[in-house]
Design an enzyme around this catalytic site. Structure first.
Site, PDB file in Angstrom:
ATOM      1  N   ARG A 117     -12.991  -4.074  -6.810  1.00 15.25           N
ATOM      2  CA  ARG A 117     -12.586  -4.826  -5.591  1.00 15.25           C
ATOM      3  C   ARG A 117     -13.814  -5.348  -4.674  1.00 15.25           C
ATOM      4  O   ARG A 117     -14.795  -4.598  -4.520  1.00 15.25           O
ATOM      5  CB  ARG A 117     -11.807  -3.954  -5.060  1.00 15.25           C
TER       6      ARG A 117
ATOM      7  N   PHE B 245       0.886  -1.241  -0.077  1.00 15.68           N
ATOM      8  CA  PHE B 245      -0.117  -0.182   0.164  1.00 15.68           C
ATOM      9  C   PHE B 245       0.963   1.064   0.029  1.00 15.68           C
ATOM     10  O   PHE B 245       1.816   1.294   0.767  1.00 15.68           O
ATOM     11  CB  PHE B 245      -0.936  -0.093   1.231  1.00 15.68           C
TER      12      PHE B 245
ATOM     13  N   ASP C 133       3.078  -6.003   7.395  1.00 13.02           N
ATOM     14  CA  ASP C 133       1.758  -5.193   7.529  1.00 13.02           C
ATOM     15  C   ASP C 133       0.313  -6.100   7.276  1.00 13.02           C
ATOM     16  O   ASP C 133       0.465  -6.847   6.294  1.00 13.02           O
ATOM     17  CB  ASP C 133       1.714  -4.138   6.366  1.00 13.02           C
TER      18      ASP C 133
ATOM     19  N   TYR D  98      -9.946  -0.697  10.966  1.00 11.03           N
ATOM     20  CA  TYR D  98     -11.409  -0.307  10.630  1.00 11.03           C
ATOM     21  C   TYR D  98     -11.562  -1.180   9.376  1.00 11.03           C
ATOM     22  O   TYR D  98     -12.715  -1.164   8.985  1.00 11.03           O
ATOM     23  CB  TYR D  98     -11.280   0.900  10.049  1.00 11.03           C
ATOM     24  N   LYS D  99     -10.852  -2.253   8.987  1.00  7.33           N
ATOM     25  CA  LYS D  99     -11.054  -3.190   7.653  1.00  7.33           C
ATOM     26  C   LYS D  99     -12.008  -4.240   8.329  1.00  7.33           C
ATOM     27  O   LYS D  99     -13.000  -4.166   8.933  1.00  7.33           O
ATOM     28  CB  LYS D  99      -9.751  -3.533   7.159  1.00  7.33           C
TER      29      LYS D  99
HETATM   30  C1  LIG Z   1      -5.443   0.519   4.673  1.00 12.99           C
HETATM   31  C2  LIG Z   1      -3.954   0.423   4.835  1.00 12.99           C
HETATM   32  C3  LIG Z   1      -3.193   1.410   5.216  1.00 12.99           C
HETATM   33  C4  LIG Z   1      -3.873   2.763   5.888  1.00 12.99           C
HETATM   34  O1  LIG Z   1      -3.132   3.363   6.613  1.00 12.99           O
HETATM   35  P1  LIG Z   1      -3.796   4.588   7.670  1.00 12.99           P
HETATM   36  O2  LIG Z   1      -2.712   5.240   8.217  1.00 12.99           O
HETATM   37  O3  LIG Z   1      -4.667   3.905   8.477  1.00 12.99           O
HETATM   38  O4  LIG Z   1      -4.612   5.274   6.947  1.00 12.99           O
HETATM   39  C5  LIG Z   1      -1.881   1.204   5.422  1.00 12.99           C
HETATM   40  N1  LIG Z   1      -1.244   0.034   4.982  1.00 12.99           N
HETATM   41  C6  LIG Z   1      -1.877  -0.739   4.388  1.00 12.99           C
HETATM   42  C7  LIG Z   1      -1.113  -1.887   3.837  1.00 12.99           C
HETATM   43  C8  LIG Z   1      -3.135  -0.870   4.200  1.00 12.99           C
HETATM   44  O5  LIG Z   1      -4.215  -1.874   3.660  1.00 12.99           O
END
Ligand SMILES: *Cc1c(COP(=O)(O)O)cnc(C)c1O
Length: 395
Positions: free
Chosen positions: A354, A111, A182, A207-208
């Site tokens: 998705r 990400f 992660d 939150y996911k």
């Molecule tokens: C959703 C996601 C994030 C989001 O980061 P936030 O700081 O919570 O906005 C970061 N890394 C990955 C791999 C994600 O899937």
């Protein structure tokens, strides 16, 4: 045993929610718990709440609940901040553990914020570090004895492609690199045994698949044997050994609590703690089996109905997390048309549609119904309308 527990969620009638991989729905227990935290704790107790309502212990208590879902022992996970911040904390600590090495290895399925945070940290350190971003398929070969830290997201947010945590961690350790996972798209989605793989750090958001609500705090895991020695770059007062001594010098707290930074988000932690109650009695192996079953039905139904869509996820379920993506040239507009028909997925540039599968509140009937509506939208070109073609700020 079924893991289906739809009645524990407050889902709008008629909606088929295939976006729990981006923002989980509202568990029913949350509203009352948040109301209690606001009026019964904050309103009634004001500053006394820190002690009488146990607010200061929430980051660790909720961390233990999250830890149970990722195979982390009690006392090894702490909550706070956002995932971007937790990535920074883990990576900065990892680089201090390997001062002679200059390479951070990641992949282009990560990400972007993870890569941005790594880049920002490296520039800020000015110690000659370098961020190597390779294709996911060649990560194993790129793990050499130059690498200080391997920083990867297990499940690719766009395609659901999944890395082999055990194999990659073993390779990292064989060459003396520190491993950071992660788990943003893993926690609550697939079985994870973070302690069993011996990775030094893991981070993730809640939150996911953990349904903690928008802005829910992130988590960080530090391998217990390292927790008393890692050096927090974000040396906040609540990660101090004695915050209320108000010393002028920083002394990190024992254990993972040193990864706390500042005042915890009490209301959000209360929401998350209530949201985690839906996991009571859920066996992750059963959840995974149900997720694969739903995903397989979805792929089969969509491919049979919509030849214009191309599967972007691995076809082999064992290489996929709990989401399925399809490529479609007009994917953005098609997703808007689906959302207008209460089939909620999301879109990731340039052309990926998705869909997340969360067996706690989705059954096969939902998945088949979603495929039928996708067929109507795609075959009937129902997406071809100006209001669907115009991009909104959040996709
Ligand atoms: C959703 C996601 C994030 C989001 O980061 P936030 O700081 O919570 O906005 C970061 N890394 C990955 C791999 C994600 O899937």
């Amino acid at each position: 045993m079924s893991v289906l527990r739809k009645e524990m969620f407050d889902l709008p009638a008629g909606m088929i929610y295939l976006d729990g991989n981006s923002l989980g729905p509202l568990p029913r227990a949350v509203a009352a718990r948040v109301a209690q935290a606001i009026t019964g704790e904050w309103g009634a107790h004001l500053i006394k709440g820190w002690n009488v309502d146990g607010w200061m212990a929430l980051p660790s208590r909720v961390g233990d609940a999250v830890g149970q879902l990722i195979g982390a022992p009690a006392g090894s996970v702490v909550m706070g901040d956002t995932l971007s911040i937790k990535v920074y904390q883990a990576l900065s600590a990892a680089l201090q553990m390997r001062p002679d090495r200059k390479v951070v290895l990641s992949d282009n399925g990560n990400f972007p914020t993870d890569l941005y945070m790594a880049d920002g940290l490296i520039r800020h350190l000015s110690h000659g570090h370098r961020l190597d971003v390779v294709d996911p398929e060649v990560v194993m070969d790129a793990i050499t004895d130059e690498v200080a830290a391997v920083m990867l997201t297990q499940v690719d947010y766009r395609t659901g492609r999944m890395h082999d945590i055990a194999a990659i961690t073993a390779k990292a350790h064989a060459v003396g690199a520190v491993m950071i996972w992660d788990l943003a798209h893993s926690a609550g989605a697939v079985p994870v045994d973070i302690a069993g793989c011996h990775a030094e750090f893991a981070v993730g958001c809640t939150y996911k698949y953990l349904n903690g609500g928008p802005g829910a705090p992130a988590f960080i895991y530090v391998r217990p044997d390292l927790a008393d020695s890692v050096q927090p770059a974000l040396a906040g007062w609540l990660g101090h050994a004695a915050p209320f001594a108000f010393d002028l010098d920083y002394r990190p707290a024992p254990g993972v609590e040193r990864m706390r930074v500042g005042t915890p988000p009490v209301i959000q932690l209360a929401a998350l703690e209530a949201a985690l109650e839906v996991w009571e009695g859920v066996e992750m192996g059963a959840l995974r089996a149900a997720s694969i079953a739903l995903s397989e039905v979805f792929i089969r139904e969509v491919e049979a109905r919509c030849p214009e869509l191309t599967l972007a996820s691995p076809r082999d379920a064992s290489l996929r997390g709990s989401q399925v993506s399809f490529r479609f040239e007009h994917g953005y507009a098609a997703m808007q048309a689906l959302i207008a028909r209460d089939v909620i997925g999301d879109f990731r540039a340039p052309d990926t549609m998705r869909f997340g599968f969360t067996p706690l509140y989705l059954d096969e009937g939902d998945v088949v119904r979603a495929a039928e509506i996708i067929e109507e939208v795609i075959c009937g070109r129902l997406w071809h309308r100006p209001e669907y073609l115009a991009r909104q700020r959040v996709t």
